[in-house]
Scaffold this motif. Sequence first.
Motif, mmCIF file in Angstrom:
data_model
loop_
_atom_site.group_PDB
_atom_site.id
_atom_site.type_symbol
_atom_site.label_atom_id
_atom_site.label_comp_id
_atom_site.label_asym_id
_atom_site.label_seq_id
_atom_site.Cartn_x
_atom_site.Cartn_y
_atom_site.Cartn_z
ATOM 1 N N GLN A 1 8.446 4.093 -7.013
ATOM 2 C CA GLN A 1 7.040 4.433 -7.235
ATOM 3 C C GLN A 1 6.224 3.930 -6.057
ATOM 4 O OE1 GLN A 1 5.832 6.263 -9.894
ATOM 5 N NE2 GLN A 1 3.952 6.303 -8.671
ATOM 6 N N SER B 1 2.635 3.812 -3.777
ATOM 7 C CA SER B 1 1.188 3.837 -3.976
ATOM 8 C C SER B 1 0.499 3.296 -2.738
ATOM 9 C CB SER B 1 0.806 3.017 -5.207
ATOM 10 O OG SER B 1 1.197 1.662 -5.040
ATOM 11 N N THR C 1 3.403 9.488 -0.615
ATOM 12 C CA THR C 1 1.986 9.204 -0.786
ATOM 13 C C THR C 1 1.255 9.669 0.478
ATOM 14 O OG1 THR C 1 0.347 7.480 -1.318
ATOM 15 C CG2 THR C 1 2.200 6.809 0.058
ATOM 16 N N GLN C 2 0.146 10.366 0.298
ATOM 17 C CA GLN C 2 -0.575 10.961 1.415
ATOM 18 C C GLN C 2 -1.448 9.926 2.107
ATOM 19 O OE1 GLN C 2 -0.637 14.346 2.636
ATOM 20 N NE2 GLN C 2 -1.780 13.360 4.296
ATOM 21 N N GLY D 1 -1.719 5.120 -0.650
ATOM 22 C CA GLY D 1 -2.217 6.087 0.317
ATOM 23 C C GLY D 1 -3.680 6.400 0.074
ATOM 24 N N LEU E 1 0.551 0.271 1.954
ATOM 25 C CA LEU E 1 1.398 1.030 1.042
ATOM 26 C C LEU E 1 2.349 0.088 0.316
ATOM 27 C CD1 LEU E 1 2.377 4.088 3.286
ATOM 28 C CD2 LEU E 1 0.329 3.749 1.890
ATOM 29 N N CYS F 1 5.808 0.196 -2.510
ATOM 30 C CA CYS F 1 6.834 1.009 -3.162
ATOM 31 C C CYS F 1 7.710 0.081 -3.992
ATOM 32 C CB CYS F 1 7.661 1.761 -2.145
ATOM 33 S SG CYS F 1 8.976 2.764 -2.874
#
Length: 117
Positions: A3, A5, A111-112, A7, A18, A20
Amino acid sequence: QLQASGGGLVQAGGSLRLSCAASGSIFNINSMAWYRQAPGKQRELVAAITSGGSTNYADSVKGRFTISRDNAKNTVYLQMNSLKPEDTAVYYCNVEGVMYFGKYNYWGQGTQVTVSS
């Protein structure tokens, strides 16, 4: 099982972090890494870190990005400073290791990260 997150949209020169997290069903993680893929380009390695803490960075991010990991939390981080528009991409986390069934290689959902000029 991964998972990611953290971004978002940031102006050039800004920072993002970031994260993960790998699920608890994943263990014996050797390498944890971040890759990125910009539109129309191939996925490329950004940074990687081994279980012993050895790191490897793409030349384009050296001195600006820092990868770290928390083995107790099965989590890898990417601190991105001095961001540039060319850092815009979807960032993916990746973990490799060995479990009872053999080697594994898992990818997060991406994630962008968008850096505006």
